[in-house]
Design a protein around this motif. Structure first.
Motif, PDB file in Angstrom:
ATOM      1  N   GLU A  36       0.836  -1.199   0.000  1.00 41.68           N
ATOM      2  CA  GLU A  36       0.000   0.000   0.000  1.00 41.68           C
ATOM      3  C   GLU A  36       0.867   1.244   0.000  1.00 41.68           C
ATOM      4  O   GLU A  36       1.898   1.297   0.674  1.00 41.68           O
ATOM      5  CB  GLU A  36      -0.895   0.027   1.246  1.00 41.68           C
ATOM      6  CG  GLU A  36      -1.926  -1.070   1.258  1.00 41.68           C
ATOM      7  CD  GLU A  36      -3.000  -0.888   2.323  1.00 41.68           C
ATOM      8  OE1 GLU A  36      -3.436  -1.909   2.867  1.00 41.68           O
ATOM      9  OE2 GLU A  36      -3.392   0.256   2.600  1.00 41.68           O
ATOM     10  N   LYS A  37       0.413   2.238  -0.749  1.00 38.18           N
ATOM     11  CA  LYS A  37       1.209   3.457  -0.845  1.00 38.18           C
ATOM     12  C   LYS A  37       0.283   4.608  -1.194  1.00 38.18           C
ATOM     13  O   LYS A  37      -0.696   4.425  -1.927  1.00 38.18           O
ATOM     14  CB  LYS A  37       2.252   3.287  -1.951  1.00 38.18           C
ATOM     15  CG  LYS A  37       3.113   4.481  -2.223  1.00 38.18           C
ATOM     16  CD  LYS A  37       4.311   4.545  -1.337  1.00 38.18           C
ATOM     17  CE  LYS A  37       5.197   5.726  -1.735  1.00 38.18           C
ATOM     18  NZ  LYS A  37       6.279   5.965  -0.799  1.00 38.18           N
ATOM     19  N   LYS A  38       0.597   5.784  -0.658  1.00 40.06           N
ATOM     20  CA  LYS A  38      -0.132   6.981  -1.072  1.00 40.06           C
ATOM     21  C   LYS A  38       0.877   7.979  -1.629  1.00 40.06           C
ATOM     22  O   LYS A  38       2.002   8.074  -1.139  1.00 40.06           O
ATOM     23  CB  LYS A  38      -0.855   7.600   0.122  1.00 40.06           C
ATOM     24  CG  LYS A  38      -1.953   6.700   0.658  1.00 40.06           C
ATOM     25  CD  LYS A  38      -3.161   7.487   1.083  1.00 40.06           C
ATOM     26  CE  LYS A  38      -4.195   6.591   1.729  1.00 40.06           C
ATOM     27  NZ  LYS A  38      -5.182   6.094   0.790  1.00 40.06           N
ATOM     28  N   SER A  39       0.452   8.715  -2.646  1.00 45.67           N
ATOM     29  CA  SER A  39       1.334   9.755  -3.159  1.00 45.67           C
ATOM     30  C   SER A  39       0.466  10.888  -3.710  1.00 45.67           C
ATOM     31  O   SER A  39      -0.759  10.828  -3.601  1.00 45.67           O
ATOM     32  CB  SER A  39       2.255   9.199  -4.246  1.00 45.67           C
ATOM     33  OG  SER A  39       1.495   8.789  -5.366  1.00 45.67           O
ATOM     34  N   VAL A  45      -4.693  13.051  -4.307  1.00 45.58           N
ATOM     35  CA  VAL A  45      -4.054  11.922  -3.634  1.00 45.58           C
ATOM     36  C   VAL A  45      -4.181  10.677  -4.502  1.00 45.58           C
ATOM     37  O   VAL A  45      -5.266  10.352  -4.987  1.00 45.58           O
ATOM     38  CB  VAL A  45      -4.739  11.649  -2.268  1.00 45.58           C
ATOM     39  CG1 VAL A  45      -4.121  10.443  -1.595  1.00 45.58           C
ATOM     40  CG2 VAL A  45      -4.642  12.877  -1.384  1.00 45.58           C
ATOM     41  N   LYS A  49      -2.995  -0.020  -3.971  1.00 48.80           N
ATOM     42  CA  LYS A  49      -3.037  -1.269  -3.203  1.00 48.80           C
ATOM     43  C   LYS A  49      -2.778  -2.374  -4.210  1.00 48.80           C
ATOM     44  O   LYS A  49      -3.602  -2.618  -5.091  1.00 48.80           O
ATOM     45  CB  LYS A  49      -4.408  -1.482  -2.573  1.00 48.80           C
ATOM     46  CG  LYS A  49      -4.739  -0.538  -1.433  1.00 48.80           C
ATOM     47  CD  LYS A  49      -6.064  -0.925  -0.792  1.00 48.80           C
ATOM     48  CE  LYS A  49      -6.513   0.136   0.180  1.00 48.80           C
ATOM     49  NZ  LYS A  49      -7.807  -0.166   0.779  1.00 48.80           N
ATOM     50  N   ILE A 195      -6.044  -2.247  -6.551  1.00 54.13           N
ATOM     51  CA  ILE A 195      -7.002  -1.143  -6.521  1.00 54.13           C
ATOM     52  C   ILE A 195      -6.159   0.120  -6.533  1.00 54.13           C
ATOM     53  O   ILE A 195      -5.311   0.317  -5.659  1.00 54.13           O
ATOM     54  CB  ILE A 195      -7.867  -1.162  -5.251  1.00 54.13           C
ATOM     55  CG1 ILE A 195      -8.693  -2.436  -5.196  1.00 54.13           C
ATOM     56  CG2 ILE A 195      -8.772   0.061  -5.215  1.00 54.13           C
ATOM     57  CD1 ILE A 195      -9.416  -2.638  -3.878  1.00 54.13           C
ATOM     58  N   VAL A 202     -11.234   5.526  -9.807  1.00 51.68           N
ATOM     59  CA  VAL A 202     -10.703   4.289  -9.226  1.00 51.68           C
ATOM     60  C   VAL A 202     -10.619   3.197 -10.277  1.00 51.68           C
ATOM     61  O   VAL A 202     -11.534   3.020 -11.080  1.00 51.68           O
ATOM     62  CB  VAL A 202     -11.638   3.793  -8.084  1.00 51.68           C
ATOM     63  CG1 VAL A 202     -11.081   2.531  -7.445  1.00 51.68           C
ATOM     64  CG2 VAL A 202     -11.825   4.877  -7.039  1.00 51.68           C
TER      65      VAL A 202
END
Lengths: 341, 122
Positions: A36-39, A45, A49, A195, A202
């Motif tokens: 999992e990562k957010k950037s 944002v 996943k 995802i 999405v």
């Protein structure tokens, strides 16, 4: 006898360790561990996943490809971008990917009869909703801005695009395009399931056509409130709502979804529209178009693309495509759910 | 004649297996404990296991952006951004709960093993 005891103990320990290892191996080979990562990308944002081998490498590839596309192709602000060059020069030879995106977006402009318009950038820039200096155009300014808003003036001939004095803004489809790019990367990867979200767009992806539980945000609640869950197969979901970006000007709230025909934020009875279909760009464009069109014309537009929608009104009525209704479970009984055909 | 395997041998074997399975179960349970991550411009700067928080505290992941942490939950408490949408998001405690301060490029997200859904529409 002592020897037998030692053998039994050793066997027990070996069996336990074997069980332990088999759980780990089972998880690993089924790619159950999720990366999992957010950037941040395209001023929003990005959430990743991924399940599968080398997920981090795949994430980096997707992230780099999307950043590249934004910087070199899509952005209307970055001087390195083809859209920037097109808006500056009025006419330019484009990468064939950009031509394809423009043609698809223009098709939605056409079928929505201008409710969705990729030349709306002059208006959205002026309004600056959600920005530092939101403002309302006066009549003279409005007339000028509306004269620069007309997708019909864009001409595409082979790979050459001409926009006259229009300015193209792919902001309404950029996140959907990013989802399409992510899908292409995943299709060629070792991942099992993913995802990926860019703001309100999405991508639901899996190698073996899994179904996904998608929570539908309650537009009347806070950002993490959900009023229902819908089970969806692989595809793309985009949402447009009047709560995403808002500015208060002279004590009144204005949202960011400008009606290209009036030059003002759309005023109808809709609170949000969510669209599910097999293209990221289309789901993004259609959610905006449907919000502007309203429920009845929005439903007609979705049928032209075999897309499915969820329309939520200001009165908390939820109009949902009949096919989605079968896999929809409401979790907040405050809302009235009405399937449409 | 002595038996090859005695009662206590079987009991010992079962106890060892049960202990190993318990270790596995506890390990898995820990990963299902809600965990908050704070990202600043794509880099994860804090990872907080929310149920392990004993005393309330505040963080400043980036200048003028403040985050409050309590047992089981986390939130933006203040930011010098214009619209304060991050602060208005309120407390985050469940899997997939997310809040973002876009102008400052700070995101808080919570994940745990279980959830009512895989992703939420925006």
């Amino acid at each position: 006898m002592k020897g037998n005891k030692k053998i039994i103990s050793a066997l027990a320990i070996a069996l336990a360790v074997l069980l332990f290892i088999s759980f780990i191996v089972y998880d690993y080979f089924n790619g159950k561990n999720t990366f999992e990562k957010k950037s941040f990308v395209m001023a929003t944002v990005a959430t990743y996943k991924l399940q599968g081998f080398n997920s981090e490498e795949v994430y980096k590839q997707i992230s780099d490809t999307v950043n590249d596309a934004e910087n070199k192709l899509i952005s209307k602000y970055k001087p390195t971008s083809e859209i920037f060059a097109l808006n500056k020069n009025g006419s330019v030879i484009l990468d064939e990917k950009v031509v394809d995106w423009l043609k698809t977006a223009l098709d939605v402009c056409n079928k929505s009869q201008g409710a969705f318009d990729i030349t709306v950038g002059s208006l959205t820039d002026f309004w600056n909703i959600g920005g530092e200096n939101p403002q309302i155009p006066n009549n003279t300014q409005l007339k000028e801005l509306l004269s620069k808003t007309d997708y019909r003036k864009i001409k595409i001939n082979a790979n050459k695009a001409s926009v006259g004095n229009m300015k193209i803004d792919l902001g309404a489809v950029g996140k959907g395009i990013a989802c399409d790019i992510a899908k292409n990367c995943l299709d060629n990867s070792s991942q099992k399931k993913a995802i990926i979200a860019y703001g309100g767009s999405v991508l639901l992806w899996s190698k073996n056509n899994s179904k996904f539980k998608v929570g539908v945000r309650d537009p009347f609640g806070s950002v993490n409130d959900c009023f229902g869950v819908v089970y969806l197969p692989c595809g793309f979901v985009s949402t447009s709502g009047d709560y995403e970006r808002v500015s208060v000007i002279n004590g009144k709230k204005y949202h960011h979804i400008i009606n290209p025909k009036t030059g003002f934020p759309t005023e109808n009875n809709l609170k949000s529209v969510t669209v599910f279909c097999d293209s990221g760009l289309l789901s993004d464009a259609l959610s905006t178009a449907c919000f502007v069109l309203g429920k009845d014309d929005g439903i007609k537009l979705l049928k032209k693309y075999n897309a499915k929608g969820i329309f939520i009104t200001n009165k908390k009525e939820v109009y949902i495509d009949g096919e989605l209704m079968k896999d929809f479970k409401i979790t907040d009984s405050d809302n009235k759910v009405i399937p449409y055909e | 004649m002595n038996k090859l395997i005695k009662k206590w041998d079987i009991i010992s074997a079962v106890v060892i297996i049960v202990v190993c399975l318990l270790i596995l179960y506890i390990g898995k349970a820990k990963t299902e404990n809600p965990t908050a991550k704070i990202y600043v411009d794509s880099k994860c700067v804090y990872t907080i296991v929310l149920n392990d928080v004993k005393k309330n505290y505040q963080l400043e992941p980036i200048k003028n952006v403040f985050v409050e942490v309590k047992k089981g939950k986390i939130r933006f408490i203040n930011s010098d951004c214009k619209d304060k949408l991050c602060v208005k998001s309120g407390w985050l405690s469940k899997n997939n709960d997310t809040a973002a301060c876009l102008p400052k490029k700070v995101v808080i997200s919570v994940s745990s093993g279980s959830s009512d859904f895989d992703v939420m529409t925006y």
